[in-house]
Design a protein around this motif. Structure first.
Motif, PDB file in Angstrom:
ATOM      1  N   MET A 100      60.924-115.425  25.867  1.00  0.00           N
ATOM      2  CA  MET A 100      61.317-116.125  27.071  1.00  0.00           C
ATOM      3  C   MET A 100      62.454-116.978  27.022  1.00  0.00           C
ATOM      4  N   TYR A 101      63.422-117.020  27.748  1.00  0.00           N
ATOM      5  CA  TYR A 101      64.710-117.973  27.802  1.00  0.00           C
ATOM      6  C   TYR A 101      64.452-118.787  29.062  1.00  0.00           C
ATOM      7  N   VAL A 102      64.753-120.105  28.399  1.00  0.00           N
ATOM      8  CA  VAL A 102      64.778-121.233  29.618  1.00  0.00           C
ATOM      9  C   VAL A 102      66.028-121.609  29.773  1.00  0.00           C
ATOM     10  N   LEU A 103      66.518-121.456  30.800  1.00  0.00           N
ATOM     11  CA  LEU A 103      68.179-121.770  31.268  1.00  0.00           C
ATOM     12  C   LEU A 103      67.811-123.174  31.975  1.00  0.00           C
ATOM     13  N   SER A 104      68.652-124.082  31.465  1.00  0.00           N
ATOM     14  CA  SER A 104      68.558-125.695  31.973  1.00  0.00           C
ATOM     15  C   SER A 104      70.018-125.978  32.248  1.00  0.00           C
ATOM     16  N   GLY A 105      69.938-126.696  33.506  1.00  0.00           N
ATOM     17  CA  GLY A 105      71.255-127.066  33.746  1.00  0.00           C
ATOM     18  C   GLY A 105      71.674-126.495  35.196  1.00  0.00           C
TER      19      GLY A 105
ATOM     20  N   ARG B  50      74.198-109.845  29.234  1.00  0.00           N
ATOM     21  CA  ARG B  50      74.313-109.354  28.111  1.00  0.00           C
ATOM     22  C   ARG B  50      74.460-110.077  27.008  1.00  0.00           C
ATOM     23  N   GLU B  51      74.725-111.325  27.008  1.00  0.00           N
ATOM     24  CA  GLU B  51      74.820-112.407  25.803  1.00  0.00           C
ATOM     25  C   GLU B  51      73.205-112.526  25.500  1.00  0.00           C
ATOM     26  N   LEU B  52      72.433-112.833  26.677  1.00  0.00           N
ATOM     27  CA  LEU B  52      71.009-113.167  26.200  1.00  0.00           C
ATOM     28  C   LEU B  52      70.087-112.046  25.815  1.00  0.00           C
ATOM     29  N   VAL B  53      70.354-110.768  26.355  1.00  0.00           N
ATOM     30  CA  VAL B  53      69.802-109.673  26.069  1.00  0.00           C
ATOM     31  C   VAL B  53      70.908-108.373  25.561  1.00  0.00           C
ATOM     32  N   PRO B  54      71.293-108.115  24.469  1.00  0.00           N
ATOM     33  CA  PRO B  54      72.386-107.120  24.407  1.00  0.00           C
ATOM     34  C   PRO B  54      72.214-105.990  24.725  1.00  0.00           C
ATOM     35  N   ASP B  55      70.704-105.631  24.828  1.00  0.00           N
ATOM     36  CA  ASP B  55      70.578-104.012  25.056  1.00  0.00           C
ATOM     37  C   ASP B  55      69.898-104.027  26.509  1.00  0.00           C
TER      38      ASP B  55
END
Length: 90
Positions: free
Chosen positions: A25-30, A43-48
């Motif tokens: 799980m990725y939490v993007l804050s801001g 692509r940066e978060l999940v290369p595939d």
């Protein structure tokens, strides 16, 4: 996405669910302009990411930006699933 990392609703529950499923799980804050969800960021978060299925829930503008990013990456539309919500003004 949340303004501040500590603003995630049901964070403990989400963390338990993802750990039991073996997913990330990725939490993007801001602010949105600080962390856009464009093709490069996906692509940066999940290369595939192009081999994945995307599930998202959020406001229409978030869904639209992720759908556009997925389209830019060549991810078929049937592999992007979304549920939208919006907040009503007080």
């Amino acid at each position: 996405r949340v303004r501040h990392h500590e603003d995630v609703l049901f964070r403990d529950e989400f963390e338990r669910m993802v750990s039991s499923c073996g997913v990330t799980m990725y939490v993007l804050s801001g602010r949105r302009n600080e962390q856009p969800l464009d093709a490069a960021r996906l692509r940066e978060l999940v290369p595939d990411v192009t081999r994945r299925t995307i599930f998202l829930c959020g406001p229409e503008d978030l869904i639209a930006s992720v759908r556009e990013a997925a389209d830019d990456l060549g991810i078929p539309k049937d592999r992007v699933h979304a549920e939208s919500f919006s907040f009503l003004p007080a």
